[in-house]
Design a protein around this motif. Structure first.
Motif, PDB file in Angstrom:
ATOM      1  N   VAL A 184      38.839  45.208  17.685  1.00 22.88           N
ATOM      2  CA  VAL A 184      38.359  44.800  19.012  1.00 22.88           C
ATOM      3  C   VAL A 184      37.458  45.879  19.606  1.00 22.88           C
ATOM      4  CG1 VAL A 184      39.054  44.215  21.368  1.00 22.88           C
ATOM      5  CG2 VAL A 184      40.292  43.245  19.435  1.00 22.88           C
ATOM      6  N   ASP A 185      37.862  47.141  19.476  1.00 24.26           N
ATOM      7  CA  ASP A 185      37.016  48.237  19.968  1.00 24.26           C
ATOM      8  C   ASP A 185      35.670  48.252  19.245  1.00 24.26           C
ATOM      9  OD1 ASP A 185      39.000  49.009  21.729  1.00 24.26           O
ATOM     10  OD2 ASP A 185      39.713  50.680  20.495  1.00 24.26           O
ATOM     11  N   ALA A 186      35.707  48.039  17.940  1.00 28.75           N
ATOM     12  CA  ALA A 186      34.470  47.994  17.159  1.00 28.75           C
ATOM     13  C   ALA A 186      33.623  46.793  17.577  1.00 28.75           C
ATOM     14  CB  ALA A 186      34.789  47.933  15.667  1.00 28.75           C
ATOM     15  N   GLY A 187      34.274  45.665  17.809  1.00 29.54           N
ATOM     16  CA  GLY A 187      33.551  44.474  18.260  1.00 29.54           C
ATOM     17  C   GLY A 187      32.850  44.715  19.584  1.00 29.54           C
ATOM     18  N   ARG A 188      33.525  45.382  20.483  1.00 21.69           N
ATOM     19  CA  ARG A 188      32.927  45.699  21.790  1.00 21.69           C
ATOM     20  C   ARG A 188      31.715  46.613  21.606  1.00 21.69           C
ATOM     21  NH1 ARG A 188      35.966  46.816  27.253  1.00 21.69           N
ATOM     22  NH2 ARG A 188      34.364  47.893  28.404  1.00 21.69           N
ATOM     23  N   ILE A 247      36.497  37.472  17.366  1.00 21.87           N
ATOM     24  CA  ILE A 247      36.494  38.864  17.832  1.00 21.87           C
ATOM     25  C   ILE A 247      35.816  38.944  19.200  1.00 21.87           C
ATOM     26  CG2 ILE A 247      35.677  41.218  17.366  1.00 21.87           C
ATOM     27  CD1 ILE A 247      35.721  40.369  14.333  1.00 21.87           C
ATOM     28  N   VAL A 248      34.673  38.290  19.321  1.00 12.13           N
ATOM     29  CA  VAL A 248      33.943  38.284  20.589  1.00 12.13           C
ATOM     30  C   VAL A 248      34.808  37.666  21.689  1.00 12.13           C
ATOM     31  CG1 VAL A 248      31.944  37.308  21.787  1.00 12.13           C
ATOM     32  CG2 VAL A 248      31.669  38.329  19.525  1.00 12.13           C
ATOM     33  N   ALA A 249      35.516  36.590  21.361  1.00 14.23           N
ATOM     34  CA  ALA A 249      36.397  35.953  22.342  1.00 14.23           C
ATOM     35  C   ALA A 249      37.483  36.923  22.799  1.00 14.23           C
ATOM     36  CB  ALA A 249      37.028  34.691  21.756  1.00 14.23           C
TER      37      ALA A 249
END
Length: 186
Positions: free
Chosen positions: A6-10, A47-49
């Protein structure tokens, strides 16, 4: 592992935007293989969601707490102003992420952001009813919807556009606009 993804996605969203984000980029940023990523998330949109849901949840908690406390307070005008200032501060903490969320992500009626807006609208409509606005015969749900969207859109535009207008002036003018309009209903 979910937190890393999630951190990487952000981070990838901030760097490349929605269109430039991919599971390969997110996996590389999280320093895991794409196969490992797929054990936790089926695709980029999942992931974006999750990134959007976490951002919206944080925003929701912050604004709702201030809004609810403000509605319970004695000064209607100062309550609106406190809520507007908190919204400006919360949205302004990460303008790049705000831009991605507002301009690039698909907007759905079931999203957490939409749920948050509905909750604020409901709280505001209940407040109007508790202050005898229902006696006016005006469409309180429509009024709540319009005011919430107006404040939200002005706050977002202020953060993203950086106009040469002082934050306090924006808060004062939004407060005047909302309170003047609501006075016609009460």
């Amino acid at each position: 592992m979910v937190e890393r993804i999630v951190d990487a996605g952000r981070a990838v969203l901030l760097e490349h935007g929605y269109e430039g984000a991919s599971t390969n980029r997110i996996a590389a940023r999280a320093r895991i293989s794409p196969g490992s990523l797929y054990q936790y998330f089926p695709n980029k949109d999942a992931i974006v969601a999750e990134v959007a849901d976490r951002w919206t949840t944080e925003l929701h908690a912050r604004i709702s707490r201030v809004f609810t406390t403000a509605l319970e307070g004695p000064g209607w005008s100062s309550s609106v102003r406190v809520t507007v200032l908190e919204m400006l501060d919360a949205l302004g903490e990460n303008p790049r992420l705000l831009r991605v969320m507002v301009e690039q992500l698909p907007r759905t009626s079931g999203s957490r952001l939409a749920e948050f807006e509905r909750r604020i609208e409901t709280l505001f409509a209940v407040w109007l009813r508790s202050n005898r606005a229902h006696r006016s015969g005006r469409p309180l749900d429509a009024i709540a919807w319009m005011l919430v969207r107006t404040v939200e859109n002005v706050a977002i535009a202020y953060v993203l556009e950086h106009p040469d207008i002082d934050r306090e002036v924006v808060a004062d003018e939004l407060t005047a606009m909302v309170t003047t309009y609501v006075q016609t209903v009460l």
